[in-house]
Design an enzyme around this catalytic site. Structure first.
Site, short mmCIF file in Angstrom:
data_model
loop_
_atom_site.label_atom_id
_atom_site.label_comp_id
_atom_site.label_asym_id
_atom_site.label_seq_id
_atom_site.Cartn_x
_atom_site.Cartn_y
_atom_site.Cartn_z
CD GLU A 105 0.32 -27.39 -28.00
OE1 GLU A 105 -0.12 -26.41 -28.60
OE2 GLU A 105 0.55 -27.41 -26.78
CG ASP B 196 3.75 -26.92 -18.99
OD1 ASP B 196 4.68 -26.12 -19.18
OD2 ASP B 196 3.35 -27.72 -19.86
CB SER B 197 3.46 -22.45 -20.55
OG SER B 197 4.02 -23.48 -21.33
CB CYS C 57 7.03 -25.19 -17.72
SG CYS C 57 7.26 -23.98 -19.02
CG HIS D 168 4.79 -30.02 -25.77
ND1 HIS D 168 4.73 -29.08 -24.78
CD2 HIS D 168 3.60 -29.93 -26.43
CE1 HIS D 168 3.56 -28.46 -24.85
NE2 HIS D 168 2.87 -28.95 -25.83
CB CYS E 94 10.60 -29.11 -24.56
SG CYS E 94 8.90 -28.58 -24.89
#
Lengths: 302, 302
Positions: free
Chosen positions: A156, A15-16, A79, A196, A194
């Site tokens: 985040e 993943d990034s 990702c 996240h 996504c």
């Protein structure tokens, strides 16, 4: 010919950033006897706001690290942005099978949707690539995609259960559902495009109208990976080269694949990051749902 | 010795993204006859969440591009994170004078504060470096710093006048002011320690209690740059090497330096980005306050 080895196979997960740990978390119970090597290209995240050319260059470097230096025999691109914009480039650059998150997400949406109309929320770059729209079209689904650039920073920041996040989700979904109605769509599924976003699933489920099912592409991808790997997993021949796995290419289940009756075992997970391992160790557990342990710093030269 | 040239001097301006264009916008009216080369390292932004080592490596590459390939004779690091974590590394890597945004911000705070207590809002990396705290301490100021990681994404989403942004600013400032009171500070100035934040200045001014003055480090930096350059600007000797400019080292004002009586002229601005020039061209004008024109893509190899 080399003798078969009993070393469990290594699955590389890329993943990034940290978000892909939600895919790893979904993979572990399905493949508890596999070994996992995860890399987060945290020095260059987020990919979601960058161009195809840049994303492909970055993603290939991480994929090559997993295959060449960690011995991964199977790659999961955990990702959405890299799956949308760099899957071809990664497949060209490595000789092992590569699974992205877009196709499994579209397949899960197909299974969930009766109307044939689905919504997708994702990063800017994923949406601009229209990779979900294309993958859904091959399954006879009409997809309307929307970029939600604030959701990754909110996760985040740790605001996964915050009134501001709830309000931002409401704004994004209201816009999306209004656009869907204006174009005559009758959506009954929403794909979280996504890695996240699974951390916002409770808030998203509160915000979607009744009758729209939320699809987590992390779960769908882990299921697809387990299904494909199930057909492949067997004591490993050291000289065996990777080759594309076809969805129908199943073989008898081996000991690497988990089931409800598997005894509890400690799955081996090695984590790597291209930037601050402290931050990865601190935040990663939120995504993985367990401590990520010691993370090693890797320099990919970028 | 080479004959003096009448070519106007080039000032290199660097940021991780577009935010530094607020510093460039403040520089132009003060130095209208200078030429400007601006680079945004957009392929690797944001710097604010990355480590010192990574930020220094990236920032040095951009600084070297401006000096070696664009002939910059003076560098303005229009990025708080790079100024906080990489100013020394940049000064070591290039032979021209380098000005960051932290010192001018602290100097402006000193001029504005009577109590000697100031607040600073910035990115995670800038706050963790405590560069503002250190710069303020040299001016006999006590500074309390707070990371506000959601503000950059909100500006980039274009939500600069949005009720959600207003609420997020209220939350951040309430926390900061509560912390200040708890530690016995009596702040009367708030430094905007990120070049994105000037776009939120109206909302921030609404949210701060009466008696706290808002300091824009973009304006302070442009004033410091004009003052320093004022002392240096003169017809350029091609063989002249850069040397540090001392604040007191002023010389007579030359024609490169603007004033209210300067005739209207078209300042030459060259813009470069390490990723998608389309996005830079589209978003950059918000920060520069005028069209950014044609942007050239640069590959720094990262």
């Amino acid at each position: 010919m080399t003798e078969p080895s009993l070393t469990p196979p290594t699955i590389g997960v890329f993943d990034s950033g940290f978000g892909g740990l939600t895919v790893l978390a979904a993979l572990i119970p399905r493949l508890p006897r596999a070994r996992f090597a995860f890399i987060g290209d945290t020095a260059r995240l987020p990919y979601g706001s960058k161009s195809r050319r840049t994303i492909a260059r970055y993603a290939v470097e991480s994929a090559q690290f997993l295959v060449r230096e960690q011995g991964a025999e199977f790659l999961v691109i955990a990702c959405n942005t890299a799956s949308a914009l760099a899957l071809d480039a990664i497949q060209d650059a490595v000789s092992v099978p590569v699974l992205g998150v877009i196709e499994p997400g579209a397949t899960a949406a197909r299974a969930a949707s009766k109307s044939g109309d689905v919504l997708v929320i994702a990063t800017d770059a994923t949406v601009q690539s229209h990779a979900y729209k294309a993958a859904c079209a091959t399954q006879n689904l009409r997809a309307l995609e929307k970029a939600c650039p604030l959701l990754v920073p909110l996760v985040e920041e740790g605001w996964t259960n915050h009134h501001v996040t709830q309000e931002i989700i409401r704004i994004y979904l209201d816009e999306l559902i209004t656009d869907a109605a204006a174009t005559g769509l009758k959506p009954d599924a929403l794909v979280l495009g996504c890695t996240h976003y699974p951390l916002l699933r409770p808030l998203i489920e509160q915000a979607v109208p009744a009758g729209i099912k939320v699809i987590d592409s992390a779960e769908s991808t882990a299921e697809a990976a387990a299904r494909l790997f199930n057909g492949r997993a067997k004591p490993h021949h050291a000289n065996e080269t990777g080759c594309p796995i076809q969805p129908g290419d199943t073989q008898p289940t081996s000991g690497w694949v988990g089931s409800d009756s598997s005894p509890a075992i400690e799955t081996e997970i090695r984590c790597f990051a291209t930037d601050s391992v402290e931050k990865f160790e601190r935040l990663g557990s939120r995504f993985l749902g367990r401590p990520v342990g010691s993370v090693q710093l890797v320099d990919l030269g970028g």
